[in-house]
Design a protein around this motif. Structure first.
Motif, PDB file in Angstrom:
ATOM      1  N   THR A 194       1.261   0.582  -7.958  1.00 13.51           N
ATOM      2  CA  THR A 194       0.165  -0.390  -8.037  1.00 13.51           C
ATOM      3  C   THR A 194      -0.460  -0.683  -6.675  1.00 13.51           C
ATOM      4  O   THR A 194      -1.327  -1.556  -6.582  1.00 13.51           O
ATOM      5  N   LEU A 197      -4.158  -1.807  -6.216  1.00 12.77           N
ATOM      6  CA  LEU A 197      -4.754  -2.129  -7.515  1.00 12.77           C
ATOM      7  C   LEU A 197      -4.762  -3.611  -7.850  1.00 12.77           C
ATOM      8  O   LEU A 197      -5.472  -4.037  -8.762  1.00 12.77           O
ATOM      9  N   LEU A 198      -3.947  -4.409  -7.152  1.00 12.79           N
ATOM     10  CA  LEU A 198      -3.700  -5.786  -7.558  1.00 12.79           C
ATOM     11  C   LEU A 198      -4.580  -6.754  -6.773  1.00 12.79           C
ATOM     12  O   LEU A 198      -4.372  -6.991  -5.581  1.00 12.79           O
ATOM     13  N   ILE A 222       1.102  -3.586 -16.518  1.00 14.26           N
ATOM     14  CA  ILE A 222       1.580  -3.864 -15.165  1.00 14.26           C
ATOM     15  C   ILE A 222       2.394  -5.141 -15.273  1.00 14.26           C
ATOM     16  O   ILE A 222       1.848  -6.219 -15.538  1.00 14.26           O
ATOM     17  N   TRP A 313       0.609 -11.516  -9.598  1.00 13.47           N
ATOM     18  CA  TRP A 313       1.096 -10.135  -9.521  1.00 13.47           C
ATOM     19  C   TRP A 313       2.521 -10.076  -8.969  1.00 13.47           C
ATOM     20  O   TRP A 313       2.964  -9.017  -8.526  1.00 13.47           O
ATOM     21  N   CYS A 316       5.042  -6.996  -9.488  1.00 16.56           N
ATOM     22  CA  CYS A 316       4.344  -5.949 -10.252  1.00 16.56           C
ATOM     23  C   CYS A 316       4.092  -4.722  -9.371  1.00 16.56           C
ATOM     24  O   CYS A 316       3.080  -4.646  -8.668  1.00 16.56           O
ATOM     25  N   LEU A 319       2.369   0.661 -12.667  1.00 15.40           N
ATOM     26  CA  LEU A 319       1.463   0.677 -13.808  1.00 15.40           C
ATOM     27  C   LEU A 319       2.004   1.686 -14.811  1.00 15.40           C
ATOM     28  O   LEU A 319       2.222   2.847 -14.467  1.00 15.40           O
TER      29      LEU A 319
END
Length: 364
Positions: A194, A197-198, A222, A313, A316, A319
């Motif tokens: 990830t 991406l967060l 996620i 997040w 996390c 994904l």
């Protein structure tokens, strides 16, 4: 010192007598024989059909090849697209040459590499390899930070990140765009890191062709680890979970999002329902998460919209694509045998108009 000198001299004398008395075979020259065959050329990289993907328009590669001859190699020439880029005529092993040729001017497009080897008797062998350097993908839409087209490879094109495949996911030529789409299989799914991406706002959009067996599955997840249930994780306090569940005639797409302390459900009911016996074509699914709301879209129309205080997040780091595993497994939302194509992720909450533009651009 004198003793050592005497011993050395004695050894040389004994060796001389031994050679004369045939204790050790003398070296006898052997004729090379007739040159009967042409050189053999083997190119190990690039190979025929290789697709080179990098983020630069011009890159460097190491061309690797081997030449063998039954008697002696005379010379070797290397060409790229008809232009000579390397020549060799001096070899430590006159019957075998293993060569790595650095080349730092490989640009976008199709290329033909040719290795030409000639032996001392004039016999020549040519080996041509056709390969391609793909043009780097440039994001098409504002905020686009992830794009996986699933064109016979599980590769994210913006960062050139290869997915980790669990089980045996496949591909299908039944696709929306490009050459292939992802084909789910029992026990199979993909994971991506990830990293990057967060963000405070998040959107994802993809095409989906449903297989209602099994009757529930994860689609895009996620989520954080669940130390209390390591073999059936279901910690929903952060991240999100997009999944489906229902029956053979009614599968509902649902979204669950965690804000750090609790989770919120965005279940569109009939507006997010698919009848697998009737809705056999590709459908487009998108969802957005902002600091004030979350929205689920089916074919560009709002299926569910509700207030939300913002995503957490925490924890996390992966994904999951086409399964709830490993982070959303307790309720059986595991591998999905459906098809997926054109998966995109954004660092903003897309508007309905932006989602409809994407659909129009990709419409099969």
């Amino acid at each position: 010192m004198k003793l050592n000198s005497y011993l050395t001299l004695a050894g040389l004398l004994l060796l001389s007598f031994a050679c004369k008395d045939s204790y050790i075979d003398e070296i006898t020259p052997v004729a090379a024989g007739p040159d009967e065959t042409s050189p053999e050329v083997t190119v190990s990289f690039p190979s025929e059909g290789t697709m080179i993907r990098v983020t630069e328009d011009v890159t460097a590669i190491d061309i690797k090849f081997e030449v063998r001859d039954d008697i002696e190699i005379g010379d070797i020439k290397v060409q790229m697209d008809g232009t000579e880029i390397g020549a060799y005529s001096d070899f430590k092993d006159y019957r075998r040459a293993v060569i790595t040729l650095p080349y730092d001017q490989l640009d976008n497009g199709e290329h033909a590499l040719k290795v030409i080897a000639t032996d001392l008797s004039g016999k020549t062998t040519e080996q041509t390899v056709n390969f391609q350097k793909a043009e780097p993908y440039q994001p098409k839409y504002e905020g686009e930070i992830f794009y996986a087209p699933f064109d016979a490879e599980n590769l994210e094109l913006i960062t050139l990140t290869e997915a980790t495949a669990v089980g045996s996911p496949g591909f299908t030529q039944d696709r929306v765009s490009g050459t292939n789409a992802y084909a789910g299989a029992t026990g199979a799914y993909l994971t991506f890191p990830t990293t990057g991406l967060l963000n405070g706002e998040f959107s994802a959009a993809f095409w989906y062709k449903i297989n209602a067996s099994p009757d529930r599955s994860g689609i895009l997840v996620i989520g954080p680890p669940d130390p209390a249930k390591p073999n059936a994780m279901n910690n929903r306090t952060s991240g999100f979970r997009v999944f489906r569940e229902g029956s053979a005639t009614r599968q509902v797409i649902k979204l669950n999002v965690g804000n750090g302390t609790a989770d919120s459900w965005f279940d569109g009911g009939d507006a997010a329902a698919i009848n697998p016996g009737v809705d056999t074509d590709w459908i487009h699914i998108a969802f957005t998460i902002s600091s004030t709301e979350a929205v689920v879209y089916i074919d560009g129309e709002v299926a569910k919209q509700g207030a939300f205080t913002g995503v957490s997040w925490a924890g996390c780091d992966i994904l999951s694509v086409m399964s709830g595993a490993p982070r959303f497994a307790e309720w059986g939302h595991l591998s999905d045998r459906s098809y997926m194509d054109e998966l995109r992720i954004f660092n903003k909450a897309l508007s309905q108009e932006e989602i409809q533009t994407i659909i129009a651009d990709e419409q099969p």
